[in-house]
Every structure is written in structure tokens, then in C-alpha cells.
Design a protein around this motif. Structure first.
Motif, PDB file in Angstrom:
ATOM      1  N   ALA A 146      44.305  49.129  35.522  1.00 35.99           N
ATOM      2  CA  ALA A 146      43.158  48.345  35.962  1.00 35.99           C
ATOM      3  C   ALA A 146      43.636  47.273  36.945  1.00 35.99           C
ATOM      4  CB  ALA A 146      42.454  47.712  34.769  1.00 35.99           C
ATOM      5  N   VAL A 147      43.001  47.221  38.092  1.00 31.07           N
ATOM      6  CA  VAL A 147      43.387  46.282  39.136  1.00 31.07           C
ATOM      7  C   VAL A 147      42.199  45.381  39.449  1.00 31.07           C
ATOM      8  CG1 VAL A 147      44.155  46.041  41.520  1.00 31.07           C
ATOM      9  CG2 VAL A 147      45.032  47.918  40.126  1.00 31.07           C
ATOM     10  N   ARG A 148      42.447  44.058  39.485  1.00 36.54           N
ATOM     11  CA  ARG A 148      41.396  43.133  39.876  1.00 36.54           C
ATOM     12  C   ARG A 148      41.699  42.678  41.298  1.00 36.54           C
ATOM     13  NH1 ARG A 148      37.589  41.208  36.791  1.00 36.54           N
ATOM     14  NH2 ARG A 148      38.693  41.750  34.875  1.00 36.54           N
ATOM     15  N   LEU A 149      40.823  43.048  42.194  1.00 36.29           N
ATOM     16  CA  LEU A 149      41.044  42.772  43.614  1.00 36.29           C
ATOM     17  C   LEU A 149      40.669  41.332  43.962  1.00 36.29           C
ATOM     18  CD1 LEU A 149      39.629  46.080  45.160  1.00 36.29           C
ATOM     19  CD2 LEU A 149      42.003  45.526  44.598  1.00 36.29           C
ATOM     20  N   ASP A 150      41.241  40.872  45.069  1.00 42.16           N
ATOM     21  CA  ASP A 150      40.983  39.503  45.517  1.00 42.16           C
ATOM     22  C   ASP A 150      39.521  39.312  45.932  1.00 42.16           C
ATOM     23  OD1 ASP A 150      41.890  36.805  46.445  1.00 42.16           O
ATOM     24  OD2 ASP A 150      41.321  37.645  48.385  1.00 42.16           O
ATOM     25  N   ASP A 151      38.906  40.361  46.511  1.00 38.43           N
ATOM     26  CA  ASP A 151      37.506  40.272  46.953  1.00 38.43           C
ATOM     27  C   ASP A 151      36.639  41.086  45.993  1.00 38.43           C
ATOM     28  OD1 ASP A 151      35.074  40.187  48.200  1.00 38.43           O
ATOM     29  OD2 ASP A 151      35.838  40.690  50.192  1.00 38.43           O
ATOM     30  N   PRO A 152      35.849  40.432  45.119  1.00 33.87           N
ATOM     31  CA  PRO A 152      35.016  41.180  44.164  1.00 33.87           C
ATOM     32  C   PRO A 152      34.008  42.102  44.854  1.00 33.87           C
ATOM     33  CG  PRO A 152      35.147  38.855  43.571  1.00 33.87           C
ATOM     34  CD  PRO A 152      35.729  38.979  44.935  1.00 33.87           C
ATOM     35  N   ALA A 153      33.524  41.731  46.036  1.00 38.83           N
ATOM     36  CA  ALA A 153      32.535  42.566  46.714  1.00 38.83           C
ATOM     37  C   ALA A 153      33.120  43.926  47.087  1.00 38.83           C
ATOM     38  CB  ALA A 153      32.014  41.854  47.954  1.00 38.83           C
ATOM     39  N   VAL A 154      34.391  43.935  47.453  1.00 41.88           N
ATOM     40  CA  VAL A 154      35.043  45.204  47.799  1.00 41.88           C
ATOM     41  C   VAL A 154      35.131  46.102  46.578  1.00 41.88           C
ATOM     42  CG1 VAL A 154      37.173  46.268  48.630  1.00 41.88           C
ATOM     43  CG2 VAL A 154      36.318  44.178  49.710  1.00 41.88           C
ATOM     44  N   ALA A 155      35.460  45.522  45.426  1.00 41.77           N
ATOM     45  CA  ALA A 155      35.587  46.316  44.203  1.00 41.77           C
ATOM     46  C   ALA A 155      34.290  47.039  43.864  1.00 41.77           C
ATOM     47  CB  ALA A 155      36.020  45.413  43.048  1.00 41.77           C
ATOM     48  N   GLU A 156      33.152  46.403  44.120  1.00 39.85           N
ATOM     49  CA  GLU A 156      31.868  47.025  43.801  1.00 39.85           C
ATOM     50  C   GLU A 156      31.518  48.169  44.751  1.00 39.85           C
ATOM     51  OE1 GLU A 156      29.058  43.881  43.819  1.00 39.85           O
ATOM     52  OE2 GLU A 156      29.803  42.935  41.983  1.00 39.85           O
ATOM     53  N   LEU A 157      32.147  48.222  45.909  1.00 40.97           N
ATOM     54  CA  LEU A 157      31.847  49.271  46.881  1.00 40.97           C
ATOM     55  C   LEU A 157      32.701  50.519  46.700  1.00 40.97           C
ATOM     56  CD1 LEU A 157      31.515  47.119  50.135  1.00 40.97           C
ATOM     57  CD2 LEU A 157      29.672  48.039  48.722  1.00 40.97           C
ATOM     58  N   LEU A 158      33.785  50.398  45.939  1.00 36.80           N
ATOM     59  CA  LEU A 158      34.707  51.519  45.802  1.00 36.80           C
ATOM     60  C   LEU A 158      34.128  52.568  44.857  1.00 36.80           C
ATOM     61  CD1 LEU A 158      38.080  49.568  45.572  1.00 36.80           C
ATOM     62  CD2 LEU A 158      37.021  50.627  47.588  1.00 36.80           C
ATOM     63  N   GLU A 159      34.216  53.836  45.273  1.00 37.18           N
ATOM     64  CA  GLU A 159      33.707  54.943  44.473  1.00 37.18           C
ATOM     65  C   GLU A 159      34.860  55.814  43.987  1.00 37.18           C
ATOM     66  OE1 GLU A 159      31.016  57.097  46.882  1.00 37.18           O
ATOM     67  OE2 GLU A 159      29.472  55.534  46.890  1.00 37.18           O
ATOM     68  N   PRO A 160      34.691  56.477  42.843  1.00 32.07           N
ATOM     69  CA  PRO A 160      35.725  57.396  42.368  1.00 32.07           C
ATOM     70  C   PRO A 160      36.043  58.457  43.410  1.00 32.07           C
ATOM     71  CG  PRO A 160      34.093  57.011  40.658  1.00 32.07           C
ATOM     72  CD  PRO A 160      33.554  56.381  41.911  1.00 32.07           C
ATOM     73  N   GLY A 161      37.327  58.760  43.536  1.00 26.44           N
ATOM     74  CA  GLY A 161      37.776  59.752  44.501  1.00 26.44           C
ATOM     75  C   GLY A 161      38.366  59.161  45.758  1.00 26.44           C
ATOM     76  N   LEU A 162      38.108  57.875  46.033  1.00 26.76           N
ATOM     77  CA  LEU A 162      38.701  57.239  47.203  1.00 26.76           C
ATOM     78  C   LEU A 162      40.191  56.979  46.973  1.00 26.76           C
ATOM     79  CD1 LEU A 162      35.969  54.607  48.179  1.00 26.76           C
ATOM     80  CD2 LEU A 162      36.469  56.779  49.308  1.00 26.76           C
ATOM     81  N   HIS A 163      40.941  56.900  48.069  1.00 20.83           N
ATOM     82  CA  HIS A 163      42.359  56.560  48.003  1.00 20.83           C
ATOM     83  C   HIS A 163      42.569  55.186  48.636  1.00 20.83           C
ATOM     84  CE1 HIS A 163      42.742  60.933  47.366  1.00 20.83           C
ATOM     85  NE2 HIS A 163      43.820  60.612  46.698  1.00 20.83           N
ATOM     86  N   LEU A 164      43.406  54.388  47.985  1.00 22.74           N
ATOM     87  CA  LEU A 164      43.650  53.019  48.422  1.00 22.74           C
ATOM     88  C   LEU A 164      45.134  52.750  48.574  1.00 22.74           C
ATOM     89  CD1 LEU A 164      41.368  51.192  45.797  1.00 22.74           C
ATOM     90  CD2 LEU A 164      40.684  52.027  48.051  1.00 22.74           C
ATOM     91  N   ASP A 165      45.468  51.943  49.581  1.00 19.41           N
ATOM     92  CA  ASP A 165      46.765  51.274  49.616  1.00 19.41           C
ATOM     93  C   ASP A 165      46.547  49.867  49.072  1.00 19.41           C
ATOM     94  OD1 ASP A 165      48.026  53.442  50.667  1.00 19.41           O
ATOM     95  OD2 ASP A 165      48.241  52.631  52.702  1.00 19.41           O
ATOM     96  N   LEU A 166      47.335  49.474  48.080  1.00 14.44           N
ATOM     97  CA  LEU A 166      47.210  48.145  47.476  1.00 14.44           C
ATOM     98  C   LEU A 166      48.295  47.237  48.048  1.00 14.44           C
ATOM     99  CD1 LEU A 166      46.477  49.135  43.761  1.00 14.44           C
ATOM    100  CD2 LEU A 166      44.859  48.411  45.526  1.00 14.44           C
ATOM    101  N   VAL A 167      47.834  46.170  48.662  1.00 15.61           N
ATOM    102  CA  VAL A 167      48.737  45.217  49.312  1.00 15.61           C
ATOM    103  C   VAL A 167      48.708  43.904  48.537  1.00 15.61           C
ATOM    104  CG1 VAL A 167      49.281  43.985  51.433  1.00 15.61           C
ATOM    105  CG2 VAL A 167      48.320  46.303  51.546  1.00 15.61           C
ATOM    106  N   ALA A 168      49.903  43.392  48.189  1.00 14.34           N
ATOM    107  CA  ALA A 168      50.032  42.116  47.478  1.00 14.34           C
ATOM    108  C   ALA A 168      50.300  41.006  48.489  1.00 14.34           C
ATOM    109  CB  ALA A 168      51.166  42.187  46.454  1.00 14.34           C
ATOM    110  N   ALA A 169      49.373  40.051  48.564  1.00 19.13           N
ATOM    111  CA  ALA A 169      49.530  38.892  49.453  1.00 19.13           C
ATOM    112  C   ALA A 169      49.944  37.686  48.621  1.00 19.13           C
ATOM    113  CB  ALA A 169      48.216  38.617  50.185  1.00 19.13           C
ATOM    114  N   ARG A 170      51.079  37.072  48.934  1.00 18.04           N
ATOM    115  CA  ARG A 170      51.603  35.969  48.140  1.00 18.04           C
ATOM    116  C   ARG A 170      50.694  34.745  48.276  1.00 18.04           C
ATOM    117  NH1 ARG A 170      56.720  37.125  46.494  1.00 18.04           N
ATOM    118  NH2 ARG A 170      57.786  38.843  47.576  1.00 18.04           N
ATOM    119  N   LEU A 171      50.523  34.056  47.151  1.00 26.21           N
ATOM    120  CA  LEU A 171      49.678  32.863  47.150  1.00 26.21           C
ATOM    121  C   LEU A 171      50.261  31.765  48.025  1.00 26.21           C
ATOM    122  CD1 LEU A 171      48.720  32.725  43.362  1.00 26.21           C
ATOM    123  CD2 LEU A 171      47.363  33.613  45.257  1.00 26.21           C
ATOM    124  N   GLU A 172      51.586  31.649  48.056  1.00 29.28           N
ATOM    125  CA  GLU A 172      52.227  30.604  48.846  1.00 29.28           C
ATOM    126  C   GLU A 172      52.401  30.997  50.300  1.00 29.28           C
ATOM    127  OE1 GLU A 172      55.511  33.122  47.032  1.00 29.28           O
ATOM    128  OE2 GLU A 172      53.570  32.287  46.425  1.00 29.28           O
TER     129      GLU A 172
END
Length: 237
Positions: A146-172
Motif C-alpha cells: 500500500a502506497v500513500r502518494l503525496d497528491d491525494p487527487a492523483v491517487a483517486e484517479l488511478l485505476e487497476p491495471g495502470l503501471h506507475l513509476d514511483l519516485v521518492a522526493a526528499r523532504l529536505e
């Protein structure tokens, strides 16, 4: 003095008005002879035509009735194991009733979002036994996190079957890091129910978590990055 008058024509005899005699019998006989001769010359052709007509009538009479068909859902193309079935993968086609598996799907909506349990060829009728369902499982060799994305609006648009690259942006600040490539979005069971656990529902600002199938190594990197980084999703082919 004697007057000379033209001599009158002799009277016509009754025999001169008789109709012409009919053709001689030997003329009709010659025509019949020519017809018989033509039939004899073409006897093999006539026999072949008659035989062909008889054969066609026999084949038509002995032809079995058309097999009954049934409209079922089949694959539009080959699908690999672990693939999530989308609308473009599914079509309805008529197949012989005896070739349709038990419980074959009749509508594409019945199979949409399911996962292929094995490699499936095109035009194969689909049934529940060929699919892995929509539970918390991913393709072979992957794990679901389970991944919680930085932008909640993006998470609601994602549908099963899509492929994602997950990028970690440092807080600092600093360069980001790709922690997972082509992560497969999985359906979330019980979507719409509160997911807060013992402490109640999660804050609305956090947005819903996204379930993705990744390799075990990527799952470790995601867990490490989620502590001190923001996760951003990039949709990829």
C-alpha cells in the motif's frame, strides 16, 4: 360476216384444288435419327450432369444441422499471466455451445478487472477458473504494498491495471530517486470503507492508499522512502 370471240378457258377440275400432300415419312424419320445421334454422342455428359445433381441432393439431405452457438466473452488477443483484464482485452463472440466452458462469462463486465492466472491465448472463452480474481495478489514474483502518494487527487484517479513509476522526493530537497518501475496498480478490496484502523479513519487530506504490485526489492525501497520522502506517481505505458 362471222365474229371471232376468244375461246373461253376450260373449266377447272375439282382435282386441281386439293391441298399439298404432307411431308414424306422419311423426312420426319431423318430428324429423329439426328436427335438420337446427338443424344448418343453426348450421353456421357448428360450422365455426368445427372450424377452431379443426384450427388448434390444427397449431400444436402445428409448434411447435419448447424451446431448451436452461445455468446460468451473471449480474449481479443494473447494475455500474459498476471495481467489485469481491461475493456480492450474482452469481446463477445459466438462459439459452439459444447465448446463453452462451464460458467463462461456472458458480459465483459463480469471479467473486467480480473487477473489472468496463467498465460491465455486469443479467442479463448473466459471462465472463473482461468482468472485469479481481484484479491490482494499480484503477478508471479511480485508482492502487493500500500502506497500513500503525496497528491491525494492523483491517487483517486488511478485505476487497476495502470503501471506507475514511483519516485521518492526528499523532504529536505535534493535529487529524487525512482524506487519502483512499472508498479502494477491493483484493485483495492472494500474500496469506499473507512481504513483508519484502531485510531479511526485516516485524515481526508491523506487520500486513499494505492495498492501496487512490485518486486520484493522494490517493496523494501518503498518502505524506506516513505519514512523521509514524498512518493510521486508517474503513469507509464
Amino acid at each position: 360476216m362471222a365474229l371471232l370471240t376468244p375461246a373461253s378457258a376450260p373449266p377447272r377440275r375439282a382435282t386441281d384444288e386439293r391441298p399439298l400432300p404432307p411431308p414424306l415419312p422419311h423426312v420426319r424419320g431423318a430428324a429423329r435419327a439426328r436427335a438420337r445421334s446427338a443424344l448418343w454422342r453426348f450421353r456421357f455428359l448428360l450422365a455426368a450432369v445427372c450424377l452431379g445433381v443426384a450427388t448434390a441432393a444427397t449431400v444436402e439431405a445428409l448434411r447435419p444441422p448447424a451446431a448451436a452457438t452461445l455468446p460468451v466473452v473471449v480474449l481479443a488477443h494473447d494475455v500474459g499471466a498476471g495481467a489485469v483484464l481491461a475493456a480492450g482485452d474482452l469481446v463477445v463472440a459466438d462459439v459452439p455451445a459444447d465448446a463453452a466452458p462451464d460458467g463462461a462469462f456472458r458480459s465483459p463486465d463480469d471479467a473486467h478487472g480480473s487477473v489472468a492466472a496463467v498465460d491465455l491465448p486469443a479467442r479463448l472463452p473466459l471462465a472463473p477458473t482461468l482468472l485469479a480474481g481481484t484479491g490482494l495478489a499480484g503477478p508471479t514474483g511480485t508482492v502487493v504494498v500500500a502506497v500513500r502518494l503525496d497528491d491525494p487527487a492523483v491517487a483517486e484517479l488511478l485505476e487497476p491495471g495502470l503501471h506507475l513509476d514511483l519516485v521518492a522526493a526528499r523532504l529536505e530537497g535534493g535529487p529524487g530517486e525512482t524506487v519502483a518501475r512499472r508498479a502494477l496498480v491493483r484493485p483495492a478490496p472494500g474500496a469506499g470503507t473507512p481504513s483508519g484502523g484502531l485510531l479511526g479513519a485516516a485524515p481526508a487530506d491523506d487520500g486513499p492508499p494505492v495498492l501496487v504490485a512490485v518486486t520484493p526489492e522494490e517493496a523494501v525501497r518503498i518502505a524506506q522512502a516513505s519514512v523521509a520522502s514524498r512518493l510521486v506517481a508517474v503513469v507509464v505505458p
